[in-house]
Structure formats: structure tokens, C-alpha cells
Motif scaffolding. Structure first.
Motif, PDB file in Angstrom:
ATOM      1  N   HIS A  93       8.647   6.502   4.966  1.00 56.46           N
ATOM      2  CA  HIS A  93       8.831   5.639   6.126  1.00 56.46           C
ATOM      3  C   HIS A  93       7.724   4.580   6.145  1.00 56.46           C
ATOM      4  O   HIS A  93       7.996   3.390   6.028  1.00 56.46           O
ATOM      5  N   ASP A  94       6.479   5.029   6.274  1.00 53.33           N
ATOM      6  CA  ASP A  94       5.348   4.104   6.393  1.00 53.33           C
ATOM      7  C   ASP A  94       4.740   3.746   5.048  1.00 53.33           C
ATOM      8  O   ASP A  94       3.987   2.785   4.949  1.00 53.33           O
ATOM      9  N   MET A  95       5.010   4.533   4.040  1.00 49.18           N
ATOM     10  CA  MET A  95       4.567   4.205   2.680  1.00 49.18           C
ATOM     11  C   MET A  95       5.452   4.926   1.684  1.00 49.18           C
ATOM     12  O   MET A  95       6.045   5.965   1.993  1.00 49.18           O
ATOM     13  N   ASP A  96       5.545   4.329   0.486  1.00 50.02           N
ATOM     14  CA  ASP A  96       6.359   4.916  -0.573  1.00 50.02           C
ATOM     15  C   ASP A  96       5.963   4.263  -1.895  1.00 50.02           C
ATOM     16  O   ASP A  96       4.870   3.686  -1.999  1.00 50.02           O
ATOM     17  N   GLU A  97       6.860   4.298  -2.878  1.00 50.44           N
ATOM     18  CA  GLU A  97       6.515   3.756  -4.194  1.00 50.44           C
ATOM     19  C   GLU A  97       6.583   2.230  -4.249  1.00 50.44           C
ATOM     20  O   GLU A  97       6.344   1.636  -5.303  1.00 50.44           O
ATOM     21  N   THR A  98       6.871   1.584  -3.108  1.00 46.76           N
ATOM     22  CA  THR A  98       6.853   0.109  -3.061  1.00 46.76           C
ATOM     23  C   THR A  98       5.623  -0.423  -2.321  1.00 46.76           C
ATOM     24  O   THR A  98       5.427  -1.633  -2.273  1.00 46.76           O
ATOM     25  N   THR A  99       4.833   0.451  -1.738  1.00 48.59           N
ATOM     26  CA  THR A  99       3.670   0.015  -0.952  1.00 48.59           C
ATOM     27  C   THR A  99       2.390   0.554  -1.578  1.00 48.59           C
ATOM     28  O   THR A  99       2.323   1.722  -1.956  1.00 48.59           O
ATOM     29  N   THR A 100       1.373  -0.294  -1.667  1.00 49.63           N
ATOM     30  CA  THR A 100       0.105   0.154  -2.246  1.00 49.63           C
ATOM     31  C   THR A 100      -0.756   0.808  -1.167  1.00 49.63           C
ATOM     32  O   THR A 100      -0.508   0.660   0.034  1.00 49.63           O
ATOM     33  N   VAL A 101      -1.790   1.492  -1.639  1.00 45.50           N
ATOM     34  CA  VAL A 101      -2.690   2.178  -0.714  1.00 45.50           C
ATOM     35  C   VAL A 101      -3.430   1.164   0.160  1.00 45.50           C
ATOM     36  O   VAL A 101      -3.634   1.391   1.355  1.00 45.50           O
TER      37      VAL A 101
END
Length: 354
Positions: free
Chosen positions: A233-241
Motif C-alpha cells: 500500500h504505502d511501499m512496494d517494489e516501485t518505491t525506494t526507501v
């Protein structure tokens, strides 16, 4: 055990999970003011054992597990070569050659494959021990007074994000001062066969303190008030740390790890977007998936959004272009065909009294 308490259920990551018992708002408020008991046995649990266990964990996670002492816990992430999330997780160190990883339920098999795939010369084995354990979370300001009579472990001696091993209600347990609610409390890792016994003993012990059994719905609103992110939801394999505003778990200086070069480069070049917390300036809550607009143009969507029962506000999280992430910035969210105003606010939305 949950049906007897009147739980309503939903399917989640292959599990039939209690959504609520007496009501999500009532359960949420119980955790903020007294205590709540959650069955979170659906979480994945992986053990890493062997001479090079620490070396392997250092390779696949972005935080610095070498900083951990025995019986200490660390929040971290498994990162891809692009610096995005395979998963977020907690790392429990027993010894330098023995770790436990608590991972998201839906990612359990994926995470196991990922870690094994990136094991090369390291002398370490990775085991899925999820089915052998149950996991209960006792959360809230009354958690210590409820749990202490059931254990010989001195709970006041366990610091936040540390754990001890002992017994709870006569059952061998790992007692961890961690949680996913923004409150003080404990997570208990126990043999699966003893789950119902320990659950019932905790319910009995917490009755006079106002503790309630709690489901997924309350867990979700509690974690949102505390700005604790939810994978998928808030992060996944499309969002960086960095983009998820979790830079504090990135330790570039520790040496090489999967995704380090991508994260180093992004830090040097600067972000184009970042996850922010917002408050809706309207009575309508903004739910996950609702379009987010700036100057009439869709720039993203709500990743998490809900009415916050303790704060009595409509809050949420979304990714915004970096130039629009300052506190006080206003934008719009399309709620059921109507554009409502929202404002970027400081997070966490809720911080427990110390």
C-alpha cells in the motif's frame, strides 16, 4: 477461539483473519487507553542460522544489522537492486549465527526465495518456521501490568526493540517489546500448539484492565495514526526507501548491500517524490486508491486513508512531487466524484505519551 468471541472474518494472505470483534472503533480506543490483544500469527517468520548469518543479512537488508547486540531488534527492509522494497521486516538477533526475521504474511514465500537466491558463499541456512509458531500482540498502556503476572521475565527490564526468552502462562515464549500500533506493548512468539491456551490466559488477565480482543480493522487504523507503513500500500517494489521517507533505515556507510548503489545515486541526485501524511479538510475520509490532484492534475493516489478514531480526524498517506511536500501544502483528493481539500501535516499523526 475467535468465533467464540463474536469475531467477523476476512481472507488475508491465505488466512481467515478476524476483522473485528465488538467494533473497530471500540477496539482502537481500547488500545490507546487500556490494552488490546491481537492474533498476528499470519505474519511470516524466517530463521537464519550459520556462521555467516550476519553476513547474509547485511547483504540483503539496507539497515546495519552489525549494530545489533544479542536480544536486540531492528526495523529494516529487503531491497531490490533499484533500492525499492522486496519487503519491510524486523530483524531479531539471538547471536551472531542465529537471527529471526518477521516478514509480511503475503511476502513470506517471496522473501524466503529472495534471501536464498542471494546466498552465495555464505555458510548460512534460511528456514521458514512460520507454521511452527504463533504470534500474539498485547498492545496498550496497560500491557505491562496485564502480562507481568503471567511471566517470570522482568518486563520493565526489556527496552523498546529488545526481547527476552522465558515463559508466558507456563509456555516457552520470545517476549519482544515491539508492535504495530504506536503504543507500548509486547509481541509474543510461542509454539503454535499453545496459541489458544496463551490467548485465553491473556484475555482473562486483561479483563479487569479493560483489554479487548482486536482485529485487523483496528490494527490498520492504529498503525496509520502512528504512521507505520503497510507493504503493498504505502511501499512496494516501485518505491525506494528514500521515497517512503524511511531514510533512517538506510546505512550506506555499512558497506555493500543489494540496492546500495541505486540508493546512493538517488540520495546524491535528489528525490522527485516523497511519501507524506495529510489531513482531509472535510468530513469525508479519503480512502486508499482515491486520486490525488495538484492544480487540477492527477499526481498520484491515496496509499492509506481512514478516519482516525482517537484523533477524530480524517488522515492518510500519499506520494507527492517533492516540490509539494512541505508542511502546510494544500492539494485536493477526489472523493466519490467530489474534490476535497487536504493539507500536508507532520507525522506521526499520533505519538504516545511518555
Amino acid at each position: 477461539m475467535h468465533e467464540a468471541l463474536g469475531a467477523r472474518f476476512t481472507e488475508f494472505a491465505g488466512w481467515l483473519m478476524p476483522v473485528q470483534y465488538t467494533g473497530a472503533i471500540e477496539e482502537h480506543l481500547a488500545v490507546r487507553t487500556a490494552a488490546g490483544l491481537f492474533d498476528v500469527s499470519h505474519m511470516g517468520r524466517l530463521e537464519v542460522r550459520g556462521r555467516d548469518a550476519l553476513t547474509l543479512i547485511q547483504k540483503v537488508t539496507c539497515n546495519d544489522a552489525a549494530r545489533l547486540r544479542d536480544h536486540q531488534v531492528q526495523y529494516s527492509a529487503l531491497t531490490t537492486e533499484r533500492g525499492t522494497f522486496v519487503d519491510d521486516l524486523t530483524v531479531y538477533r539471538f547471536r551472531e549465527d542465529h537471527f529471526l526475521l518477521c516478514v509480511n504474511a503475503a511476502n513470506r514465500e517471496k522473501d524466503l526465495r529472495w534471501i536464498r537466491q542471494h546466498r552465495e558463499d555464505e555458510e548460512a541456512e534460511v528456514y521458514d518456521v512460520s507454521d511452527q509458531m504463533a504470534q500474539l500482540a498485547l498492545q496498550g498502556p496497560a500491557a505491562t501490568e496485564i502480562l507481568q503476572p503471567l511471566t517470570d521475565v522482568q518486563l520493565d527490564h526489556i527496552r523498546f526493540y529488545w526481547f527476552e526468552q522465558g515463559e508466558v502462562a507456563g509456555v516457552s515464549a520470545l517476549i519482544s517489546r515491539t508492535g504495530y500500533t504506536g503504543e507500548d506493548g509486547f509481541e509474543l512468539y510461542i509454539p503454535a500448539a499453545s496459541a489458544e491456551w496463551v490467548w485465553n490466559r491473556l484475555l482473562d488477565a486483561g479483563q479487569s484492565a479493560g483489554m479487548k480482543p482486536c482485529g485487523l480493522a483496528a490494527r490498520n487504523t492504529l498503525r496509520l495514526e502512528a504512521r507505520l507503513l503497510l507493504y503493498g500500500h504505502d511501499m512496494d517494489e516501485t518505491t525506494t526507501v528514500w521515497e517512503a521517507d524511511l531514510g533512517w533505515i538506510v546505512k550506506l556507510e555499512k558497506g555493500d548491500f543489494i540496492g546500495r548503489e541505486a540508493l546512493r545515486r538517488q540520495k546524491a541526485e535528489g528525490l522527485r517524490r516523497k511519501l507524506v501524511g495529510f489531513e482531509v479538510l472535510d468530513r469525508a475520509p479519503a480512502r486508499e486508491g482515491y486520486p490525488v490532484l495538484i492544480h487540477g492534475r492527477v499526481v498520484g493516489q491515496v496509499t492509506s486513508g481512514s478516519y482516525a478514531p482517537f484523533l477524530r480526524k480524517n488522515i492518510g498517506l500519499t506520494y507527492l512531487p517533492i516540490e509539494h511536500t512541505a508542511i502546510g501544502t494544500r492539494f485536493h483528493i477526489r472523493v466519490r466524484g467530489r474534490e476535497v481539500e487536504a493539507e500536508v501535516v507532520p507525522t506521526p499523526f499520533y505519538k504516545r505519551p511518555r
